[in-house]
Design an enzyme around this catalytic site. Structure first.
Site, PDB file in Angstrom:
ATOM      1  N   TYR A   1     -19.738  37.570  76.982  1.00  0.00           N
ATOM      2  CA  TYR A   1     -20.567  36.362  77.079  1.00  0.00           C
ATOM      3  C   TYR A   1     -19.949  35.390  78.082  1.00  0.00           C
ATOM      4  O   TYR A   1     -20.618  34.885  78.994  1.00  0.00           O
ATOM      5  CB  TYR A   1     -20.668  35.721  75.690  1.00  0.00           C
ATOM      6  CG  TYR A   1     -21.433  34.422  75.647  1.00  0.00           C
ATOM      7  CD1 TYR A   1     -22.830  34.423  75.593  1.00  0.00           C
ATOM      8  CD2 TYR A   1     -20.777  33.196  75.655  1.00  0.00           C
ATOM      9  CE1 TYR A   1     -23.542  33.231  75.546  1.00  0.00           C
ATOM     10  CE2 TYR A   1     -21.476  32.001  75.611  1.00  0.00           C
ATOM     11  CZ  TYR A   1     -22.854  32.025  75.552  1.00  0.00           C
ATOM     12  OH  TYR A   1     -23.558  30.842  75.510  1.00  0.00           O
TER      13      TYR A   1
ATOM     14  N   SER B   1     -22.274  27.451  80.189  1.00  0.00           N
ATOM     15  CA  SER B   1     -21.691  27.210  78.864  1.00  0.00           C
ATOM     16  C   SER B   1     -20.291  26.644  79.064  1.00  0.00           C
ATOM     17  O   SER B   1     -19.684  26.811  80.138  1.00  0.00           O
ATOM     18  CB  SER B   1     -21.583  28.553  78.122  1.00  0.00           C
ATOM     19  OG  SER B   1     -20.743  28.450  76.992  1.00  0.00           O
TER      20      SER B   1
HETATM   21  P1  NAD Z   1     -31.564  30.281  70.942  1.00  0.00           P
HETATM   22  O1  NAD Z   1     -31.213  31.600  70.387  1.00  0.00           O
HETATM   23  O2  NAD Z   1     -32.046  29.202  70.049  1.00  0.00           O
HETATM   24  O3  NAD Z   1     -32.609  30.428  72.144  1.00  0.00           O
HETATM   25  C1  NAD Z   1     -32.543  31.459  73.099  1.00  0.00           C
HETATM   26  C2  NAD Z   1     -33.951  31.876  73.449  1.00  0.00           C
HETATM   27  O4  NAD Z   1     -33.885  32.875  74.474  1.00  0.00           O
HETATM   28  C3  NAD Z   1     -34.712  32.505  72.269  1.00  0.00           C
HETATM   29  O5  NAD Z   1     -35.977  31.900  72.105  1.00  0.00           O
HETATM   30  C4  NAD Z   1     -34.847  33.965  72.665  1.00  0.00           C
HETATM   31  O6  NAD Z   1     -36.024  34.594  72.180  1.00  0.00           O
HETATM   32  C5  NAD Z   1     -34.851  33.871  74.198  1.00  0.00           C
HETATM   33  N1  NAD Z   1     -34.506  35.136  74.812  1.00  0.00           N
HETATM   34  C6  NAD Z   1     -33.504  35.973  74.459  1.00  0.00           C
HETATM   35  N2  NAD Z   1     -33.529  37.075  75.226  1.00  0.00           N
HETATM   36  C7  NAD Z   1     -34.561  36.918  76.101  1.00  0.00           C
HETATM   37  C8  NAD Z   1     -35.096  37.726  77.132  1.00  0.00           C
HETATM   38  N3  NAD Z   1     -34.572  38.929  77.424  1.00  0.00           N
HETATM   39  N4  NAD Z   1     -36.155  37.259  77.831  1.00  0.00           N
HETATM   40  C9  NAD Z   1     -36.697  36.068  77.524  1.00  0.00           C
HETATM   41  N5  NAD Z   1     -36.247  35.265  76.539  1.00  0.00           N
HETATM   42  C10 NAD Z   1     -35.193  35.690  75.840  1.00  0.00           C
HETATM   43  O7  NAD Z   1     -30.232  29.797  71.684  1.00  0.00           O
HETATM   44  P2  NAD Z   1     -29.884  28.453  72.491  1.00  0.00           P
HETATM   45  O8  NAD Z   1     -28.635  27.938  71.898  1.00  0.00           O
HETATM   46  O9  NAD Z   1     -31.051  27.560  72.648  1.00  0.00           O
HETATM   47  O10 NAD Z   1     -29.505  29.120  73.892  1.00  0.00           O
HETATM   48  C11 NAD Z   1     -30.062  28.731  75.125  1.00  0.00           C
HETATM   49  C12 NAD Z   1     -29.012  28.894  76.202  1.00  0.00           C
HETATM   50  O11 NAD Z   1     -27.920  28.004  75.917  1.00  0.00           O
HETATM   51  C13 NAD Z   1     -28.394  30.305  76.278  1.00  0.00           C
HETATM   52  O12 NAD Z   1     -28.249  30.659  77.639  1.00  0.00           O
HETATM   53  C14 NAD Z   1     -27.022  30.110  75.638  1.00  0.00           C
HETATM   54  O13 NAD Z   1     -26.088  31.045  76.122  1.00  0.00           O
HETATM   55  C15 NAD Z   1     -26.693  28.692  76.067  1.00  0.00           C
HETATM   56  N6  NAD Z   1     -25.663  28.020  75.276  1.00  0.00           N
HETATM   57  C16 NAD Z   1     -25.818  27.825  73.946  1.00  0.00           C
HETATM   58  C17 NAD Z   1     -24.803  27.210  73.217  1.00  0.00           C
HETATM   59  C18 NAD Z   1     -24.904  26.971  71.731  1.00  0.00           C
HETATM   60  O14 NAD Z   1     -23.900  26.567  71.122  1.00  0.00           O
HETATM   61  N7  NAD Z   1     -26.053  27.161  71.107  1.00  0.00           N
HETATM   62  C19 NAD Z   1     -23.629  26.778  73.877  1.00  0.00           C
HETATM   63  C20 NAD Z   1     -23.522  27.009  75.252  1.00  0.00           C
HETATM   64  C21 NAD Z   1     -24.535  27.628  75.942  1.00  0.00           C
END
Ligand code: NAD
Length: 259
Positions: A149, A136
């Site tokens: 986080y 991130s």
């Molecule tokens: P999201 O919430 O849309 O997707 C996350 C997915 O992970 C969900 O489908 C959820 O069910 C799954 N998940 C959660 N806990 C789990 C577990 N214990 N086992 C298996 N699956 C699990 O969020 P996203 O934005 O697509 O996030 C994906 C990655 O991107 C994450 O690692 C997040 O930290 C990172 N990220 C997101 C952003 C943002 O702004 N959205 C920014 C930087 C990094």
């Protein structure tokens, strides 16, 4: 046929990356804790080269099972593990319930470390393979208000750099994505004592959301390019610049009550 296994494949970034690699003709395995999300992503992809795997990334036994099921269900290849599942938790670190702290540490770091460790033999056996971890922009400079986080994402960054070195001799490339803000369900997390969501704070600060399709394109580039960390979006690029050239200003920003 090349094969990618994607954790967090039931939503957001994981879903977009699944669509991107599938469009290139890859076999895609979707792994997630959320069965409805898995079904929704699978419905977007060709059934004959898509599989779904319900799993919790915190469980090493489930990792072993899903990795074996996915690799043996195809041509015995694991070209890419996209170690992407993650959760957010905002608010003051001093008030964070310990079970929330445990969950963030476990999903965001233990889950990623298990994935890397248990996928290693499969990646090693697949020429030209890649481990892609979702870190991130929070891994560029510690993010006040998102301390736990942010710390897990620094751990993912460290693991990525270490394994990029360690596994070079095995021909395994290790990369991270460092996204800024992407408008996915993850940004619904409450911040500011529960008064606002992370999404609200992005809008109020006048910062941009990077389209999820752009993240997917950069995930493709990360897997096929040579950069260890792939910055995603203007905010991530600006943070990286500031961390390098104006760390004092970043520190001041993190210490101001209203960020
Ligand atoms: P999201 O919430 O849309 O997707 C996350 C997915 O992970 C969900 O489908 C959820 O069910 C799954 N998940 C959660 N806990 C789990 C577990 N214990 N086992 C298996 N699956 C699990 O969020 P996203 O934005 O697509 O996030 C994906 C990655 O991107 C994450 O690692 C997040 O930290 C990172 N990220 C997101 C952003 C943002 O702004 N959205 C920014 C930087 C990094």
């Amino acid at each position: 046929m090349k094969a990618i296994l994607i954790t967090g494949g039931g939503s957001g970034i994981g879903r977009a990356v699944a669509a991107r690699f599938s469009r290139e003709g890859w076999r895609v395995g979707l792994a997630d804790i959320d069965p409805a999300g898995l079904a929704a992503t699978a419905a977007l992809l060709p059934a004959d080269r898509t599989s779904t795997h319900r799993m919790d990334v915190r469980d090493a036994g489930e990792w072993e099972h899903v990795l074996a099921e996915f690799v043996e269900g195809g041509d015995g290849r694991l070209d890419v593990l996209f170690n992407n599942a993650g959760i957010a938790a905002g608010g003051a670190f001093g008030d964070m319930p310990l079970d929330t702290l445990d969950r963030v540490l476990d999903v965001n770091f233990r889950g990623v470390a298990y994935g890397a460790r248990l996928a290693y033999p499969y990646l090693k056996a697949t020429p030209g393979s890649c481990l892609l971890n979702t870190a991130s922009a929070s891994a560029i400079y510690g993010s006040a208000g998102l301390a736990a986080y942010s710390a897990t994402k620094f751990a993912v960054r460290g693991l990525t750099e270490a394994l990029d070195g360690e596994w070079a001799a095995d021909g395994i490339r290790v990369r991270s994505l460092m996204p800024g803000f992407i408008d996915t369900p993850l940004l619904s997390v409450a911040v500011d004592g529960g008064n606002r969501s992370a999404r609200d704070t992005v809008v109020e600060a006048g910062l941009e959301f990077t389209p999820v399709e752009t993240v997917a394109d950069l995930a493709w580039d990360a897997v096929h390019g040579d950069r260890v960390h792939m910055l995603v979006g203007k905010t991530a690029r600006r943070l990286a610049f500031a961390a390098r050239w104006m760390p004092g200003r970043l520190r001041k920003m993190m210490r101001s009550p209203r960020r």
